[in-house]
Design a protein around this motif. Sequence first.
Motif, PDB file in Angstrom:
ATOM      1  N   LEU E  58      67.943 111.325  20.944  1.00 41.43           N
ATOM      2  CA  LEU E  58      67.349 111.490  21.193  1.00 41.43           C
ATOM      3  C   LEU E  58      66.819 112.380  22.571  1.00 41.43           C
ATOM      4  CD1 LEU E  58      64.201 110.583  20.832  1.00 41.43           C
ATOM      5  CD2 LEU E  58      64.428 108.917  22.724  1.00 41.43           C
ATOM      6  N   ILE E  59      65.886 113.602  22.274  1.00 40.20           N
ATOM      7  CA  ILE E  59      65.668 115.152  23.515  1.00 40.20           C
ATOM      8  C   ILE E  59      64.354 115.205  24.632  1.00 40.20           C
ATOM      9  CG2 ILE E  59      65.983 117.013  23.596  1.00 40.20           C
ATOM     10  CD1 ILE E  59      68.604 116.297  22.003  1.00 40.20           C
ATOM     11  N   ALA E  60      64.986 114.580  25.728  1.00 39.41           N
ATOM     12  CA  ALA E  60      63.439 114.231  26.308  1.00 39.41           C
ATOM     13  C   ALA E  60      63.380 115.874  26.377  1.00 39.41           C
ATOM     14  CB  ALA E  60      64.047 114.085  27.599  1.00 39.41           C
ATOM     15  N   PRO E  61      62.025 115.598  27.412  1.00 34.08           N
ATOM     16  CA  PRO E  61      61.238 117.017  27.549  1.00 34.08           C
ATOM     17  C   PRO E  61      62.251 118.015  28.379  1.00 34.08           C
ATOM     18  CG  PRO E  61      59.715 114.963  27.749  1.00 34.08           C
ATOM     19  CD  PRO E  61      60.878 114.389  27.098  1.00 34.08           C
ATOM     20  N   THR E  62      62.420 119.196  28.412  1.00 38.13           N
ATOM     21  CA  THR E  62      63.323 119.911  29.173  1.00 38.13           C
ATOM     22  C   THR E  62      62.574 119.853  31.083  1.00 38.13           C
ATOM     23  OG1 THR E  62      63.620 120.889  27.223  1.00 38.13           O
ATOM     24  CG2 THR E  62      63.993 122.273  29.876  1.00 38.13           C
ATOM     25  N   ILE E  63      63.229 119.647  31.767  1.00 40.26           N
ATOM     26  CA  ILE E  63      63.136 120.174  32.980  1.00 40.26           C
ATOM     27  C   ILE E  63      62.922 121.597  33.306  1.00 40.26           C
ATOM     28  CG2 ILE E  63      63.947 119.300  35.628  1.00 40.26           C
ATOM     29  CD1 ILE E  63      65.005 117.173  34.431  1.00 40.26           C
ATOM     30  N   SER E  64      62.269 122.026  33.585  1.00 41.33           N
ATOM     31  CA  SER E  64      61.959 123.236  33.672  1.00 41.33           C
ATOM     32  C   SER E  64      61.577 123.929  34.576  1.00 41.33           C
ATOM     33  CB  SER E  64      60.641 124.153  32.582  1.00 41.33           C
ATOM     34  OG  SER E  64      60.925 123.493  31.543  1.00 41.33           O
ATOM     35  N   TYR E  65      62.028 123.564  36.221  1.00 45.72           N
ATOM     36  CA  TYR E  65      61.696 123.749  36.817  1.00 45.72           C
ATOM     37  C   TYR E  65      63.490 123.086  37.852  1.00 45.72           C
ATOM     38  CZ  TYR E  65      57.138 125.490  36.721  1.00 45.72           C
ATOM     39  OH  TYR E  65      55.617 126.220  35.941  1.00 45.72           O
ATOM     40  N   GLY E  66      63.808 124.184  38.469  1.00 47.72           N
ATOM     41  CA  GLY E  66      65.281 123.865  38.964  1.00 47.72           C
ATOM     42  C   GLY E  66      65.466 124.422  40.566  1.00 47.72           C
ATOM     43  N   MET E  67      66.612 124.494  41.222  1.00 50.96           N
ATOM     44  CA  MET E  67      66.687 125.103  42.598  1.00 50.96           C
ATOM     45  C   MET E  67      67.342 126.490  42.333  1.00 50.96           C
ATOM     46  SD  MET E  67      68.541 125.686  46.021  1.00 50.96           S
ATOM     47  CE  MET E  67      69.750 125.901  44.944  1.00 50.96           C
ATOM     48  N   SER E  68      66.515 127.659  42.843  1.00 50.52           N
ATOM     49  CA  SER E  68      66.454 128.869  42.498  1.00 50.52           C
ATOM     50  C   SER E  68      66.105 129.566  43.862  1.00 50.52           C
ATOM     51  CB  SER E  68      65.673 129.449  41.930  1.00 50.52           C
ATOM     52  OG  SER E  68      65.740 128.398  40.461  1.00 50.52           O
ATOM     53  N   GLN E  69      66.961 128.824  45.283  1.00 51.61           N
ATOM     54  CA  GLN E  69      65.850 129.058  46.401  1.00 51.61           C
ATOM     55  C   GLN E  69      66.990 130.499  46.892  1.00 51.61           C
ATOM     56  OE1 GLN E  69      68.129 130.376  49.084  1.00 51.61           O
ATOM     57  NE2 GLN E  69      69.689 129.848  49.009  1.00 51.61           N
ATOM     58  N   HIS E  70      67.771 131.040  45.976  1.00 50.23           N
ATOM     59  CA  HIS E  70      68.347 132.443  45.868  1.00 50.23           C
ATOM     60  C   HIS E  70      68.050 133.500  45.424  1.00 50.23           C
ATOM     61  CE1 HIS E  70      70.360 130.146  43.330  1.00 50.23           C
ATOM     62  NE2 HIS E  70      71.173 130.535  42.575  1.00 50.23           N
ATOM     63  N   HIS E  71      66.555 132.906  44.200  1.00 46.85           N
ATOM     64  CA  HIS E  71      66.225 133.937  43.486  1.00 46.85           C
ATOM     65  C   HIS E  71      65.304 134.693  43.946  1.00 46.85           C
ATOM     66  CE1 HIS E  71      69.161 134.408  40.802  1.00 46.85           C
ATOM     67  NE2 HIS E  71      69.365 132.512  40.443  1.00 46.85           N
ATOM     68  N   MET E  72      64.624 133.650  44.896  1.00 46.12           N
ATOM     69  CA  MET E  72      62.985 134.176  45.536  1.00 46.12           C
ATOM     70  C   MET E  72      62.758 135.445  46.044  1.00 46.12           C
ATOM     71  SD  MET E  72      61.343 131.253  44.876  1.00 46.12           S
ATOM     72  CE  MET E  72      60.293 131.832  45.127  1.00 46.12           C
ATOM     73  N   GLY E  73      63.580 135.949  46.362  1.00 41.73           N
ATOM     74  CA  GLY E  73      63.629 137.766  46.371  1.00 41.73           C
ATOM     75  C   GLY E  73      63.678 138.446  45.091  1.00 41.73           C
ATOM     76  N   PHE E  74      62.980 137.844  43.509  1.00 38.89           N
ATOM     77  CA  PHE E  74      62.273 138.298  42.811  1.00 38.89           C
ATOM     78  C   PHE E  74      61.178 137.817  42.803  1.00 38.89           C
ATOM     79  CE2 PHE E  74      67.225 139.601  43.473  1.00 38.89           C
ATOM     80  CZ  PHE E  74      67.301 140.543  42.788  1.00 38.89           C
ATOM     81  N   ALA E  75      60.053 138.218  41.895  1.00 41.06           N
ATOM     82  CA  ALA E  75      58.850 137.848  41.737  1.00 41.06           C
ATOM     83  C   ALA E  75      58.773 136.805  39.928  1.00 41.06           C
ATOM     84  CB  ALA E  75      57.843 139.175  40.943  1.00 41.06           C
ATOM     85  N   GLY E  76      58.632 136.446  40.346  1.00 38.93           N
ATOM     86  CA  GLY E  76      58.000 134.833  39.994  1.00 38.93           C
ATOM     87  C   GLY E  76      59.551 133.483  39.639  1.00 38.93           C
ATOM     88  N   SER E  77      60.134 134.213  39.775  1.00 36.35           N
ATOM     89  CA  SER E  77      60.974 133.267  40.987  1.00 36.35           C
ATOM     90  C   SER E  77      60.899 131.874  41.069  1.00 36.35           C
ATOM     91  CB  SER E  77      62.027 133.529  41.295  1.00 36.35           C
ATOM     92  OG  SER E  77      62.607 134.371  40.807  1.00 36.35           O
ATOM     93  N   VAL E  78      60.705 130.631  40.801  1.00 35.76           N
ATOM     94  CA  VAL E  78      60.090 129.377  40.900  1.00 35.76           C
ATOM     95  C   VAL E  78      61.772 128.591  41.792  1.00 35.76           C
ATOM     96  CG1 VAL E  78      58.994 127.099  40.877  1.00 35.76           C
ATOM     97  CG2 VAL E  78      58.184 129.789  39.746  1.00 35.76           C
ATOM     98  N   THR E  79      61.271 128.041  42.793  1.00 31.70           N
ATOM     99  CA  THR E  79      62.426 126.957  43.337  1.00 31.70           C
ATOM    100  C   THR E  79      61.919 125.695  43.992  1.00 31.70           C
ATOM    101  OG1 THR E  79      64.714 126.965  44.937  1.00 31.70           O
ATOM    102  CG2 THR E  79      62.115 127.337  45.994  1.00 31.70           C
ATOM    103  N   LEU E  80      63.023 124.558  43.440  1.00 32.97           N
ATOM    104  CA  LEU E  80      62.452 123.484  43.739  1.00 32.97           C
ATOM    105  C   LEU E  80      63.169 123.178  44.725  1.00 32.97           C
ATOM    106  CD1 LEU E  80      62.439 121.397  41.053  1.00 32.97           C
ATOM    107  CD2 LEU E  80      60.528 122.171  41.745  1.00 32.97           C
ATOM    108  N   ARG E  81      63.186 122.754  46.310  1.00 30.81           N
ATOM    109  CA  ARG E  81      64.020 121.918  47.544  1.00 30.81           C
ATOM    110  C   ARG E  81      64.855 121.614  46.082  1.00 30.81           C
ATOM    111  NH1 ARG E  81      59.904 119.741  50.749  1.00 30.81           N
ATOM    112  NH2 ARG E  81      58.967 120.013  49.520  1.00 30.81           N
TER     113      ARG E  81
END
Lengths: 244, 244, 244, 244, 244, 244
Positions: E58-81
């Motif tokens: 069984l494959i669960a839905p993908t968790i599409s948002y992760g921890m990406s704080q270091h990429h926040m200088g680039f448009a479109g990046s989203v980070t969870l704390r």
Amino acid sequence: MQLALSTWPEVERYLQRSTAIIIPIGSTEQHGPNGLIGTDSICPTTIAAGIAEKEDVLIAPTISYGMSQHHMGFAGSVTLRPSTLIQLIIDIVGSLEKHGFTHLYFLNGHGGNIAPVTSAFSEIYADFTNDGKQAPRCRLANWWRDAAIAKLAKALYGDAEGHHATVSEVALSYYAHPEAVKQAAMNPAVAATGEFYDAADFRRKFPDGRIGSSPQLATVADGERFYQLAVETLREDFLTFIKS
Amino acid sequence: MQLALSTWPEVERYLQRSTAIIIPIGSTEQHGPNGLIGTDSICPTTIAAGIAEKEDVLIAPTISYGMSQHHMGFAGSVTLRPSTLIQLIIDIVGSLEKHGFTHLYFLNGHGGNIAPVTSAFSEIYADFTNDGKQAPRCRLANWWRDAAIAKLAKALYGDAEGHHATVSEVALSYYAHPEAVKQAAMNPAVAATGEFYDAADFRRKFPDGRIGSSPQLATVADGERFYQLAVETLREDFLTFIKS
Amino acid sequence: MQLALSTWPEVERYLQRSTAIIIPIGSTEQHGPNGLIGTDSICPTTIAAGIAEKEDVLIAPTISYGMSQHHMGFAGSVTLRPSTLIQLIIDIVGSLEKHGFTHLYFLNGHGGNIAPVTSAFSEIYADFTNDGKQAPRCRLANWWRDAAIAKLAKALYGDAEGHHATVSEVALSYYAHPEAVKQAAMNPAVAATGEFYDAADFRRKFPDGRIGSSPQLATVADGERFYQLAVETLREDFLTFIKS
Amino acid sequence: MQLALSTWPEVERYLQRSTAIIIPIGSTEQHGPNGLIGTDSICPTTIAAGIAEKEDVLIAPTISYGMSQHHMGFAGSVTLRPSTLIQLIIDIVGSLEKHGFTHLYFLNGHGGNIAPVTSAFSEIYADFTNDGKQAPRCRLANWWRDAAIAKLAKALYGDAEGHHATVSEVALSYYAHPEAVKQAAMNPAVAATGEFYDAADFRRKFPDGRIGSSPQLATVADGERFYQLAVETLREDFLTFIKS
Amino acid sequence: MQLALSTWPEVERYLQRSTAIIIPIGSTEQHGPNGLIGTDSICPTTIAAGIAEKEDVLIAPTISYGMSQHHMGFAGSVTLRPSTLIQLIIDIVGSLEKHGFTHLYFLNGHGGNIAPVTSAFSEIYADFTNDGKQAPRCRLANWWRDAAIAKLAKALYGDAEGHHATVSEVALSYYAHPEAVKQAAMNPAVAATGEFYDAADFRRKFPDGRIGSSPQLATVADGERFYQLAVETLREDFLTFIKS
Amino acid sequence: MQLALSTWPEVERYLQRSTAIIIPIGSTEQHGPNGLIGTDSICPTTIAAGIAEKEDVLIAPTISYGMSQHHMGFAGSVTLRPSTLIQLIIDIVGSLEKHGFTHLYFLNGHGGNIAPVTSAFSEIYADFTNDGKQAPRCRLANWWRDAAIAKLAKALYGDAEGHHATVSEVALSYYAHPEAVKQAAMNPAVAATGEFYDAADFRRKFPDGRIGSSPQLATVADGERFYQLAVETLREDFLTFIKS
Ligand code: NI
Ligand code: NI
Ligand code: NI
Ligand code: NI
Ligand code: NI
Ligand code: NI
């Protein structure tokens, strides 16, 4: 029967007769030029007291602070963050459940509380389910959304009832506190209506705090009519709830 | 001047005259066989109203639920977790500060609130400092710890004043709510005293909820004496505070 | 017996003999011109070690960071938010309880910890009660508030003992770390005293960090007297506690 | 230069010379039959002190409690929840940044801290970025993972170095605390190795607490070699860091 | 078998056959001039689907948002704390455990998730241990760190594989979404490499988002090779895991 | 334009043209005997893709896990606690705002998300107001509550449309995933309806997961009608929103 005016042995005896309780919940926020900042707390407090005159039911102290972030542009408004209100509800429900209360009827006076309190109920149910325990039943009853109340307001004021600082709630608060009836000029007579998002946007669109209402129409006499109707209709809703 | 009975333009005008506010805070917890569950909220609410009769000061709605975990062995007691109470205080202080209040005087009726409310003040000060902003000044005034009050209680009841469900607080609550005066047999006449840790330990050691007190001595007349003294002495404390 | 210098089988054997533990807790904050930033941690650490020389008692590692927001105006001070310190205490207590410890004696060196640690105890008791389990007994013992200690300080220094960066605590830290004795000119000789609220207010009123004290009076010899007295008096307090 | 043994004026002067600080962080957890529960704190504390003998660098008090949930099957182990450790790091970093520290070097003794401390750094960076401020630079240096250290351990013990309660860390702790050297029979001589998940699984697979190691080989003399090598190699790593 | 495309009775039947589940987890963050913002989610989603073609899993839905704080200088990046991601993982694991899942295999596409997800596992294990219950087994499998995958990338691209926006991940995402293949000039051909700390520092050092890579080398054909190898090698890792 | 399939320079260019974004949000929960567990995520994902075919609008990755505590009695359902979902929304909104997005349109497929997401918006607005910043505008659009959609469902199925696992949503999910159309006997043909509180109560009253619906009526053809109508009507709602 007011919890605040009871002793613990009295509550212990009450729990032999009933495991239901009413918890009034309101807010501390602006209600336009002549509406009281405590309107949303005063209304459910008053209605609950009225129900308690007719039924053997315990009334908890009113939760006087609610989620009012959109009113923060007006002096005297106080808001809890939704996450704080959620924790507050969780603790109150958890405490009452410990004593054996099974039916918790939150009598609500403020629309802004609906989302956080509903969220709190879900969090509570999730936690009890998670622990393999049966959650107490919680109900959020919004007095002003009751069909009979809305009908009376429509009959009395038509569209001038409005959406915030409504005539009906101001009238009911005046009935409860005739010593606090206020006079204020309002222009336009019926406030503008529309959507808003944050506190600054609210203040911009609704500069005196009213949305779509003419609360200068509010009278103590009308307030008494809303009071009597609300006591009747919410009492029935409560009685239905405790049979669920 | 009650915030709940004011309009936002009235608060706006008040803020021209004063940036101080009194916030009564109590609890919902057992107070022995004849003490009211609302005692700790009723007392500061009543004293605050008395101060407002003599001074032009704004009184916020009472925070009626406090930190009462050690009373959870008795029916009707409700407790907030300390962490919830901290968040509640943070939100209320933060809201009031936004409107320009600079001196927040928490008039407290319950010992269990001291640690969490003091913690909240520190968290608030830390957050403001961290943001490079000046925090509003917060003071927690515990009415029953006032030297004059303690002296009067000692004079009237000696050791029978006790530590929980004290004669003085029950008397003051009776003065505020003479319709709720209760009679209850108590044995022994003066309750046991001592230390306790959790709710079960409290119930075991103090089976009727009292610690060291004889609240059957409480009368409306004594309550009035405490009321008048407390209004006087806490009013002075408040006036000193707002000059700081 | 130091937990940090023990093996797990040694702790397992200790738990056969005793289920009590001492956890020193202090802070990392300014202590005036000649007081050590670690004063509040050094004192309880040293006293605990002294108790362990006389009693078969386990000493946990010192909690070296505390709630010191009001000292943040002085270089090197570190503060935990009260809510962080509460969680820290919850975790440490929860861990020790899992191994069977029933009496947790927090030997405290810092006044700012009192509110959050007391809040943590309440939160712990509430959680255990909520889960239907018996909480471990927790006690916060503030060494400098002990009557005998306060009496000795009064006898030696009178009012110059002060309220922060007191002579007694600086002396005790010097006894523990004679290699770190400092000299500093202080003006006035006895620091001002008074109330304060946030970090900026503290720095304004007490520009060198002292409140009401003359820590230039502190000597290693006096420190030894405080050490010996504190070991004796807190050891007794601990022994009383573990019998509760 | 130990922060705990410094005064605030000394720190103020230090900040004129350098804005870097070393914060040792360890744990309180079982380290097998002869390893000390404080091993992971003792090692970085000792190494940091060694670096401070050679460099003008400030050393903060050791964070003695870490994330050790997988060791909770062994008496005396204490664990912080990862979320608590994250908050602790956030507060310590935030405090130091306020005083002007720009380079925070966490000298770590415990593998279980890596994930939460790294998470904390990300949360800190995210918060500063979010507020439009420059975050202080944080580095987590794991002394035992240094290539030179690992090489020496391999040379001395081969595979018997192991993965928990390793020979090298026990040796280093013995060098720091020769008074606490322990003897214990171990069977098998080299502990089993493998993966584990929770505390029960860990205890089941590694019944005496060791993973893959033979800490009975640890000697004070070897500990000194690790000490000297670690001081040298981590000092260099620190010097590189503060130039970044 | 995709959880999102199954009915609950189908899952109930699956649980008779297996109590394992694969949960892909990625991020939404910049991947250089020609890499897709969804790269880190697309890769594990695609690999998981490939495994499900060969195994009854069984494959669960993908968790599409992760921890990406270091990429926040680039448009479109989203980070969870990190603290949010930890709570998210706790809830998902807790829910699945309620239905009887015992082996939760998180197939990860993003390095920044490792610390928070590992922290979440520890928090979950701690909570279950604390409640005296057996935790579900959780594994975080980082597809790009697999030895065979790394070897193939090295063979194909040498050092130009890089560390972020690597050729292999971009290639695999192109294989999954050939309609989204992008062309972009890159200068220098192989991006700079090095350490970084916060988002501003990342942007400064790696102005087009790449670290050490030449993702212009990525082709759909290479992507298919990575796909087939990853399905094979991670399938084996999964099968090993469910036997533990 | 799918965010997941875009590069950061493409997003940067998009932000020159528009600062609006659509974020589909659903759940992972039972949808009766023949409804897909991913129904609530599939529907808004599909509608959003349809809108993006007609408008130049960026679509973020779908939030696939929602607040589904009341479905936890059925295998495969996953729930976030409301407080987790609130944090998740806060982080996603905060990240997008950093890049300059001003209008965030959450296209929702699940009723259980309404309270927590609405709470999150209030918390976000409160935080921005508190920091003296303008919050991004957030809107939660519930596709199935659209008047035109509800009218079509009523016309096609009358009361058999139901309240959970409705015919319309199952039909739309079938249109999106015709490969996943399921057959299942249902008895009674139209499921019971009524109120419920926690997960156990839900399962008791609605043993196959449906509330008031007959999802065996769902067809791919009907799904296409809902799809086309929803794309049209929600596109208009979105266009109105971005003008606010
Ligand atoms: Ni209202
Ligand atoms: Ni009281
Ligand atoms: Ni001190
Ligand atoms: Ni170790
Ligand atoms: Ni990647
Ligand atoms: Ni649905």
